[in-house]
Design a protein around this motif. Sequence first.
Motif, short mmCIF file in Angstrom:
data_model
loop_
_atom_site.label_atom_id
_atom_site.label_comp_id
_atom_site.label_asym_id
_atom_site.label_seq_id
_atom_site.Cartn_x
_atom_site.Cartn_y
_atom_site.Cartn_z
N UNK A 3 0.88 -1.01 -0.08
CA UNK A 3 -0.06 -0.01 0.01
C UNK A 3 1.00 1.46 -0.12
N UNK A 4 0.46 2.30 -0.80
CA UNK A 4 1.50 3.32 -1.00
C UNK A 4 1.11 4.34 0.15
N UNK A 5 2.53 4.92 0.60
CA UNK A 5 2.56 5.86 1.53
C UNK A 5 2.76 7.24 0.83
N UNK A 6 1.88 7.97 0.63
CA UNK A 6 2.04 9.24 -0.13
C UNK A 6 2.99 10.19 0.78
N UNK A 7 3.80 10.95 0.24
CA UNK A 7 4.38 11.99 0.98
C UNK A 7 3.16 13.25 1.28
N UNK A 8 3.16 13.47 2.58
CA UNK A 8 2.29 14.45 3.02
C UNK A 8 2.51 15.77 2.50
N UNK A 9 1.30 16.28 2.01
CA UNK A 9 1.19 17.74 1.57
C UNK A 9 2.09 18.63 2.54
N UNK A 10 2.87 19.51 2.09
CA UNK A 10 3.93 20.24 2.69
C UNK A 10 3.16 21.38 3.51
N UNK A 11 1.77 21.65 3.41
CA UNK A 11 0.93 22.57 4.13
C UNK A 11 0.88 22.29 5.65
N UNK A 12 0.92 20.79 5.83
CA UNK A 12 1.08 20.32 7.23
C UNK A 12 2.09 20.45 7.99
N UNK A 13 3.17 21.09 7.24
CA UNK A 13 4.69 21.10 7.96
C UNK A 13 4.57 22.50 8.76
N UNK A 14 3.72 23.30 8.22
CA UNK A 14 3.63 24.62 8.86
C UNK A 14 3.12 24.75 10.25
N UNK A 15 4.07 25.11 11.09
CA UNK A 15 3.52 25.10 12.53
C UNK A 15 2.17 25.62 12.69
N UNK A 16 1.08 25.05 13.56
CA UNK A 16 -0.06 26.12 13.80
C UNK A 16 -0.23 26.24 15.37
N UNK A 17 -0.77 27.21 15.87
CA UNK A 17 -0.94 27.68 16.91
C UNK A 17 -1.58 26.53 17.90
N UNK A 18 -1.48 26.53 18.92
CA UNK A 18 -2.20 25.27 19.92
C UNK A 18 -3.60 25.51 20.00
N UNK A 19 -4.14 24.50 20.27
CA UNK A 19 -5.59 24.54 20.63
C UNK A 19 -5.48 24.63 22.04
N UNK A 20 -5.51 25.92 22.54
CA UNK A 20 -5.25 26.43 23.93
C UNK A 20 -6.36 25.80 25.06
N UNK A 21 -5.99 25.74 26.19
CA UNK A 21 -7.01 25.44 27.09
C UNK A 21 -8.43 26.30 27.05
N UNK A 22 -8.05 27.48 27.02
CA UNK A 22 -9.52 28.40 26.69
C UNK A 22 -10.40 28.03 25.57
#
Length: 392
Positions: A3-22
């Motif tokens: 089963x192929x493992x596609x290279x994950x789209x580069x947009x997911x390498x961009x750090x995202x702000x945490x889902x904060x407690x609030x």
Amino acid sequence: MTVTLETLDARYNIPQPALSRSWLCEAMADVLNQLDAMLPRFTTTFPAASASKGRYPAVENVDWTEGFWTGMLWLAWEVTGDDKYRVVAERLIDSFEERLDKKIKVDTHDLGFLYQLSCVNAWKLTCNTRARGLALRAADLLYQRFNATAGVIQAWGDLSDPARQGRMIIDCNLNVPLLFWAADETGNSAYREAAVRHLAQAARYLVRDDASTFHTFYMDIENGQPLRGDTHQGFSDSSCWARGQAWGIYGFALGFHHTGDTTQPELARRLAHYFLNRLPEDYVCYWDLIFTSQDNAFRDTSAAAIAVCGLAELLNILPLTDPLRPAYHNAIKLIMRNLSTHYFASAQDGLLREGVYNFGRHMGINEPNLWGDYFYFEALVRLSRVWTPYFC
């Protein structure tokens, strides 16, 4: 089959702000407010599988989805400690007993969805022995649907119906945990063997070599040979139904929890890459992954929520040194923020608008649906605390 493992789209390498407690607390408060608005209407009946014009009709316990309502009640009780949710969840056990006693539409693999999220929960969370007994009865019915020659659990319908014999569907990945639970409770290894063999056949035949999935696959119950794959809810037999792909991600990740088979989370990873690489700009999938922004297709928010739960389960399994962990965390944040900001059903029943039940049959299109609501709530619970998933 490889089963192929596609290279994950580069947009997911961009750090995202945490889902904060609030942020999580606010999202959870919105969920509880929606449930509180619905609760008075659904203490002896259930919300239908999908809403109609933004409002859930009341139904009896006759479909495959009633467990998602009790599942949300148990989640709400765990989160808040408020017994108003537990009281209703326990009251509804009567209807699950009646369903077994009267054999009301129990010719289905969805006994897992129904009894895992109602009676197994009641046993695990409150030591309700009556609920345990009902869940074991349901597990035995599910086991009876296992065909040892083909190695699969028949999806639905009369076991003697030639048109339906040997049909397995990707959704069943989330129903086999009932058999694993029953095996642990009773020591009956036959339940476990059936679940393990079904997952193996699902991995072998429901997953294509490009890491997309069939919704449905038929096996010959006389000789165990594979026959054909097709779809019951996707756009075509050769396309990839988004919710089915999400069931696969979550179900194969759960498979590792129950079996320790390391091939299962790796398969979940491959399905996840295929899914994530086909998300539109707002990271909420169309109802079939064949569609692009040019197709003007409906979204399926329920598939997005299920995929988040699958990714979260995958992260529970992968070693901390896995190089793709940050990308999966980013994907979860992107999907959840968009679901909360743009798809929350604040002016309707339910939690997520713009779900699709069954497009080909004109069912529940562009409406909230009960499983999407449940898995969105589960995703928030997973992200906000240490918690034991109901399917584990």
